[in-house]
Design an enzyme around this catalytic site. Structure first.
Site, short mmCIF file in Angstrom:
data_model
loop_
_atom_site.label_atom_id
_atom_site.label_comp_id
_atom_site.label_asym_id
_atom_site.label_seq_id
_atom_site.Cartn_x
_atom_site.Cartn_y
_atom_site.Cartn_z
CB CYS A 1 14.80 8.18 6.31
SG CYS A 1 15.53 7.00 5.18
CE LYS B 1 -1.40 2.47 3.23
NZ LYS B 1 -1.21 3.79 2.62
CD GLU C 1 12.70 12.63 9.98
OE1 GLU C 1 11.60 12.32 10.44
OE2 GLU C 1 13.34 11.92 9.19
CD GLU D 1 14.56 0.02 7.86
OE1 GLU D 1 15.12 0.98 8.44
OE2 GLU D 1 15.10 -1.08 7.72
P1 NAD Z 1 3.83 8.09 7.66
O1 NAD Z 1 4.28 7.39 8.88
O2 NAD Z 1 2.84 9.18 7.78
O3 NAD Z 1 3.22 7.06 6.58
C1 NAD Z 1 3.91 5.94 6.07
C2 NAD Z 1 2.91 4.94 5.48
O4 NAD Z 1 2.11 4.39 6.54
C3 NAD Z 1 1.91 5.54 4.49
O5 NAD Z 1 1.64 4.57 3.49
C4 NAD Z 1 0.68 5.79 5.35
O6 NAD Z 1 -0.51 5.82 4.61
C5 NAD Z 1 0.72 4.58 6.26
N1 NAD Z 1 0.04 4.77 7.56
C6 NAD Z 1 -0.26 5.92 8.19
N2 NAD Z 1 -0.84 5.66 9.39
C7 NAD Z 1 -0.90 4.31 9.52
C8 NAD Z 1 -1.34 3.43 10.55
N3 NAD Z 1 -1.86 3.88 11.69
N4 NAD Z 1 -1.20 2.09 10.34
C9 NAD Z 1 -0.64 1.62 9.21
N5 NAD Z 1 -0.20 2.42 8.21
C10 NAD Z 1 -0.32 3.75 8.36
O7 NAD Z 1 5.20 8.61 6.98
P2 NAD Z 1 5.37 9.64 5.80
O8 NAD Z 1 5.02 11.02 6.31
O9 NAD Z 1 4.70 9.09 4.59
O10 NAD Z 1 6.97 9.56 5.56
C11 NAD Z 1 7.90 10.40 6.21
C12 NAD Z 1 8.63 9.67 7.34
O11 NAD Z 1 9.16 8.44 6.85
C13 NAD Z 1 9.83 10.44 7.88
O12 NAD Z 1 9.83 10.40 9.29
C14 NAD Z 1 11.03 9.66 7.35
O13 NAD Z 1 12.23 9.80 8.10
C15 NAD Z 1 10.51 8.28 7.33
N6 NAD Z 1 11.28 7.45 6.40
C16 NAD Z 1 12.09 6.47 6.92
C17 NAD Z 1 12.87 5.70 6.06
C18 NAD Z 1 13.77 4.61 6.59
O14 NAD Z 1 14.15 3.75 5.82
N7 NAD Z 1 14.12 4.62 7.87
C19 NAD Z 1 12.81 5.92 4.70
C20 NAD Z 1 11.97 6.91 4.20
C21 NAD Z 1 11.19 7.67 5.07
#
Ligand code: NAD
Length: 478
Positions: free
Chosen positions: A284, A175, A381, A250
């Site tokens: 990230c 997803k 961040e 992650e």
């Molecule tokens: P997010 O946590 O808002 O969403 C990530 C995914 O999870 C999306 O597909 C979202 O629809 C889904 N989601 C949201 N709430 C959920 C829930 N309660 N249960 C299950 N799924 C849910 O993150 P974002 O804003 O899309 O991305 C930015 C963040 O991602 C930053 O903090 C960044 O550092 C992190 N990131 C980490 C890595 C890594 O490899 N460590 C890589 C890229 C981004």
């Protein structure tokens, strides 16, 4: 300028077939124009269940499929992406905002990940073999995996889940983020047409905020592979716990770059600049706190600021653009608030980037001049094009400051003396530390965060093991 593609309503990939929206679709905006980039189905509960059931059915045969055939499927996915790379890159820029060259780079990385995983071996060990007994350790697939992906690198990070899941004999329901579902859905359409993946082995669904929680708490999901923010990661872990589903998380990062006084300032300032600002800081493992030795701080700050002023910000489809917009309004407003708060706290700016009137979520590179360690711009961040430079004088002091973070994802040390830099790197409490290099990742190397940056690893053999349960086969001759 490359033409913006006409917005299209995409379909999902469920059980090997294209599945249309059953109800009002989601609008996906182009962050450079705030115009419609396309539409994505908002999966109903019945469609989610259909995807899980298809994955569950496919698992019974896929788990028994010889690994070489599974490798061939990964190479088939890579070939489909490679053949349509240009079309997909334009779509990715249109929905995500990153410059076209970076979108091509992300798709090439997705291809590389599929091909790289196709080369990895699923580990198996023989522990004892005597006249009377033979003891082996096997690693067996779990079942249906849920892959949840963020909006900053939507295709490559989806492949980080699809490739290991499929190689190890699991099936998956992926997803993408509601902000950036279009390119992954288009890849699903192309895969349905090319018939390179057996039906149900890979399913791609899209939907609004309701869908992620429903997928991660689904009782038939055996593992949740999640990339996203630390706050959401905690929620995902809590919902997976109900079914004792495995998790890989992650999460966020606040990487420190430590620049020692013996570097070539102009060369290193430019490399660190791009480590901080690539993808407009929405990475990230971007360098988010840049500690520069007092002896070179002023020269470094001069060069860094010069670059911040020169770089071309704009629509990623335009020629010569190096930095695109923030990906969505929520993130844009969050970063604008952080910059305003930094000013209100009395911190100084080396460069306070322009924030033009819309349309488009543009923020020009902003550099903060040696803020306090407890300032929000240092502690949090930002996930945007704003970076603090911080002065340091002593190695022990800078190691302590770098480690004084809830995060532990990555970091870097820059020095003319590689061995000295390695000794410092070993003291940094993160999952990866680069020496004289910006962020680099590879399909055969484990990647994962320490502390609040994650749980478990992705990639490499260690990453494969996270998609497998352990089984001991102990045979004795009677
Ligand atoms: P997010 O946590 O808002 O969403 C990530 C995914 O999870 C999306 O597909 C979202 O629809 C889904 N989601 C949201 N709430 C959920 C829930 N309660 N249960 C299950 N799924 C849910 O993150 P974002 O804003 O899309 O991305 C930015 C963040 O991602 C930053 O903090 C960044 O550092 C992190 N990131 C980490 C890595 C890594 O490899 N460590 C890589 C890229 C981004």
């Amino acid at each position: 300028m490359t033409q913006t593609p006409a917005p299209a309503l995409r379909s999902m990939l469920i059980d090997g077939r294209r599945v249309a929206a059953d109800g009002p679709p989601l609008d996906v905006l182009n962050p450079a124009t705030e115009q419609l980039a396309g539409q994505a189905p908002d999966a109903t509960d019945a469609q989610l269940d259909a995807a899980i059931e298809a994955a569950e059915r496919a698992f019974t045969t896929w788990r028994e499929t010889p690994v070489d055939e599974r490798r061939a499927v990964l190479r088939g996915i890579a070939a489909v992406i490679g053949e349509h790379l240009e079309e997909l890159a334009v779509l990715l820029t249109t929905e995500q905002g990153k410059p076209l060259a970076a979108a091509r780079g992300e798709l090439q990385s997705a291809v590389h990940w599929c091909e790289g995983f196709a080369e990895l071996d699923v580990p198996a060990e023989e522990i004892r073999a005597t006249d009377t007994q033979r003891v082996r350790i096997r690693h067996v697939p779990l079942g249906v995996v849920a892959g949840l992906v963020p909006w900053n690198v939507p295709v490559a990070l989806a492949m980080w889940k699809i490739a290991p899941a499929l190689l190890t004999g699991n099936t998956i329901v992926v997803k993408p983020s509601p902000f950036t579902p279009l390119t992954m859905l288009r890849i699903g359409e192309l895969l349905a047409q090319a018939h390179v993946v057996p039906a149900g082995v890979l399913n791609i669904i899209s939907g609004g905020d309701h869908l992620g929680p429903k997928l991660s708490e689904h009782p038939r999901v055996r593992k949740v592979a999640f990339t996203g923010s630390t706050a959401t990661g905690k929620r995902v872990m809590a919902s997976a716990a109900r079914n004792l589903a495995r998790v890989t998380l992650e999460l966020g990062g606040n990487d420190a770059a430590i620049v020692l006084p013996d570097v070539d300032v102009d060369v290193v300032a430019e490399k660190v600049f791009w480590a901080g600002f690539m993808n407009s800081g929405q990475v990230c493992v971007a360098s988010k706190r840049i500690y520069v030795h007092d002896e070179i701080y002023d020269a470094f700050a001069r060069r860094f600021s010069e670059l911040a002023g020169q770089v071309k910000v704009g629509d990623g489809l335009d020629e010569g653009v190096s930095l695109g917009p923030l990906q969505n309004r929520v993130q844009y407003e969050k970063v604008v608030r952080l910059i305003d708060k930094t000013a209100a706290d009395g911190e100084k700016f080396l460069v306070r980037g322009d924030i033009p009137e819309g349309p488009g979520y543009f923020i020009h590179p902003t550099v903060v001049d040696d803020p306090a360690d407890d300032a929000d711009i240092v502690r949090l961040e930002p996930f945007g094009p704003v970076v603090p430079l911080l002065r340091f004088r002593d190695i022990d002091e800078v190691v302590e400051r770098a480690n004084a973070s809830e995060y532990g994802l990555g970091g870097s040390v820059w020095s003319g003396d590689t061995e000295a830099a390695e000794r410092i790197a070993a003291r940094i409490a993160t999952g990866v530390v680069w020496i004289n290099d910006g962020p680099r990742l590879a399909p055969d190397l484990p990647f994962g965060g320490h502390k609040s940056s994650g749980l478990g690893v992705e990639n490499g053999t260690a990453g494969l093991l996270e998609y497998l349960d352990t089984q001991v086969l102990w045979s004795s001759t009677s």
